[in-house]
Structures are given as structure tokens and as C-alpha cells.
Design a protein around this motif. Structure first.
Motif, PDB file in Angstrom:
ATOM      1  N   PRO A  55       0.847  -1.203   0.000  1.00 24.80           N
ATOM      2  CA  PRO A  55       0.000   0.000   0.000  1.00 24.80           C
ATOM      3  C   PRO A  55       0.881   1.251   0.000  1.00 24.80           C
ATOM      4  O   PRO A  55       1.959   1.272   0.595  1.00 24.80           O
ATOM      5  CB  PRO A  55      -0.788  -0.110   1.300  1.00 24.80           C
ATOM      6  N   ARG A  56       0.422   2.274  -0.693  1.00 18.96           N
ATOM      7  CA  ARG A  56       1.129   3.556  -0.741  1.00 18.96           C
ATOM      8  C   ARG A  56       0.170   4.664  -0.386  1.00 18.96           C
ATOM      9  O   ARG A  56      -1.049   4.525  -0.554  1.00 18.96           O
ATOM     10  CB  ARG A  56       1.700   3.794  -2.133  1.00 18.96           C
ATOM     11  N   SER A  57       0.726   5.782   0.057  1.00 22.75           N
ATOM     12  CA  SER A  57      -0.115   6.934   0.373  1.00 22.75           C
ATOM     13  C   SER A  57       0.652   8.208   0.066  1.00 22.75           C
ATOM     14  O   SER A  57       1.864   8.198  -0.085  1.00 22.75           O
ATOM     15  CB  SER A  57      -0.562   6.899   1.833  1.00 22.75           C
ATOM     16  N   GLY A  58      -0.093   9.292  -0.022  1.00 26.63           N
ATOM     17  CA  GLY A  58       0.502  10.585  -0.313  1.00 26.63           C
ATOM     18  C   GLY A  58      -0.574  11.642  -0.371  1.00 26.63           C
ATOM     19  O   GLY A  58      -1.681  11.441   0.137  1.00 26.63           O
ATOM     20  N   SER A  59      -0.256  12.745  -1.004  1.00 25.83           N
ATOM     21  CA  SER A  59      -1.212  13.847  -1.146  1.00 25.83           C
ATOM     22  C   SER A  59      -1.137  14.404  -2.559  1.00 25.83           C
ATOM     23  O   SER A  59      -0.053  14.507  -3.135  1.00 25.83           O
ATOM     24  CB  SER A  59      -0.909  14.970  -0.159  1.00 25.83           C
ATOM     25  N   LEU A  60      -2.290  14.757  -3.088  1.00 23.12           N
ATOM     26  CA  LEU A  60      -2.333  15.442  -4.377  1.00 23.12           C
ATOM     27  C   LEU A  60      -1.774  16.847  -4.209  1.00 23.12           C
ATOM     28  O   LEU A  60      -1.868  17.441  -3.126  1.00 23.12           O
ATOM     29  CB  LEU A  60      -3.774  15.538  -4.879  1.00 23.12           C
ATOM     30  N   THR A  61      -1.230  17.393  -5.283  1.00 25.98           N
ATOM     31  CA  THR A  61      -0.831  18.793  -5.246  1.00 25.98           C
ATOM     32  C   THR A  61      -2.104  19.641  -5.250  1.00 25.98           C
ATOM     33  O   THR A  61      -3.195  19.147  -5.564  1.00 25.98           O
ATOM     34  CB  THR A  61       0.014  19.161  -6.482  1.00 25.98           C
ATOM     35  N   ALA A  62      -1.966  20.911  -4.930  1.00 26.62           N
ATOM     36  CA  ALA A  62      -3.133  21.802  -4.947  1.00 26.62           C
ATOM     37  C   ALA A  62      -3.755  21.830  -6.348  1.00 26.62           C
ATOM     38  O   ALA A  62      -4.985  21.808  -6.489  1.00 26.62           O
ATOM     39  CB  ALA A  62      -2.733  23.207  -4.502  1.00 26.62           C
ATOM     40  N   GLU A  63      -2.930  21.851  -7.380  1.00 29.12           N
ATOM     41  CA  GLU A  63      -3.445  21.876  -8.754  1.00 29.12           C
ATOM     42  C   GLU A  63      -4.202  20.582  -9.077  1.00 29.12           C
ATOM     43  O   GLU A  63      -5.290  20.633  -9.664  1.00 29.12           O
ATOM     44  CB  GLU A  63      -2.286  22.057  -9.739  1.00 29.12           C
ATOM     45  N   GLN A  64      -3.647  19.440  -8.688  1.00 29.39           N
ATOM     46  CA  GLN A  64      -4.324  18.161  -8.930  1.00 29.39           C
ATOM     47  C   GLN A  64      -5.644  18.086  -8.164  1.00 29.39           C
ATOM     48  O   GLN A  64      -6.656  17.643  -8.701  1.00 29.39           O
ATOM     49  CB  GLN A  64      -3.428  16.993  -8.512  1.00 29.39           C
ATOM     50  N   ARG A  65      -5.604  18.519  -6.915  1.00 32.19           N
ATOM     51  CA  ARG A  65      -6.815  18.498  -6.081  1.00 32.19           C
ATOM     52  C   ARG A  65      -7.902  19.393  -6.680  1.00 32.19           C
ATOM     53  O   ARG A  65      -9.063  18.984  -6.813  1.00 32.19           O
ATOM     54  CB  ARG A  65      -6.468  18.944  -4.662  1.00 32.19           C
TER      55      ARG A  65
END
Length: 108
Positions: free
Chosen positions: A32-42
Motif C-alpha cells: 500500500p502507498r499513500s501521499g497527497s495530491l498537489t493543490a493543482e491536482q486536487r
């Protein structure tokens, strides 16, 4: 919201869950992996999810039995759109396919 992909040559399955704050978890093939979208992607994702065409795509696209291809499911709230990657691009649900591509690419 979630994006799920199954099938392909190896027959694997993955599910990517994206929370309102843009954090994500990808489970399935491998660890499993995790992270955060960039503001632009979000912002792009929420814009696509707010597109009224997305609700209209639910239930309108049939899965086609194609060998070694991916089947995708995009689920957001009460909306769920399924489609097969082997459909010609013009026959894929455009908003759901854009959501799947964005989320899949951003979480690799």
C-alpha cells in the motif's frame, strides 16, 4: 472518492481512495502507498467531480469483454461509473475517464 482498476494481463486489482483534503491511499498490487495530491491536482479533481455530466455517465456505459484490458470504476458519493479501457476513447465516459486518468497518474 475512489478509483478502482481491475484486469489487465496479470489480472490484478487496485483501489485508490482520495479524501477531501487530497490525501490518498493506493492498495492492491504491491505494498500500500499513500501521499497527497498537489493543490493543482486536487482542484482539477474537484472540478471534474463537480461536473454535472459525471452523474449522467453513471450506468450508461457497458463493460465490454476484451482480453487483457483494464476495467475501471469511478465512485464519488452516490455516483458510480464503470467502463472498460478497450472502448474507443470516443465511447468512454469522458468525465469519469478524466478522473481515473488524473487519480491514477497522480498516485503513481
Amino acid at each position: 472518492m475512489t478509483v478502482s482498476r481491475s484486469g489487465g494481463f496479470a489480472g490484478g486489482a487496485e483501489t485508490i481512495a482520495v479524501r477531501a483534503d487530497g490525501s490518498w491511499t493506493r492498495k492492491g498490487s504491491g505494498s500500500p502507498r499513500s501521499g497527497s495530491l498537489t493543490a493543482e491536482q486536487r482542484n482539477r479533481l474537484w472540478s471534474l467531480l463537480g461536473d454535472p455530466r459525471l452523474a449522467g455517465e453513471a450506468g450508461t456505459h457497458q463493460r465490454q469483454g476484451c482480453a487483457d484490458t483494464y476495467e475501471w470504476t469511478v465512485a464519488a458519493g452516490s455516483t458510480k461509473v464503470d467502463y472498460t479501457e478497450c472502448l474507443a476513447p470516443a465511447n468512454r465516459p469522458p468525465v469519469a475517464a478524466a478522473v481515473a486518468e488524473l487519480v491514477d497518474t497522480a498516485t503513481r
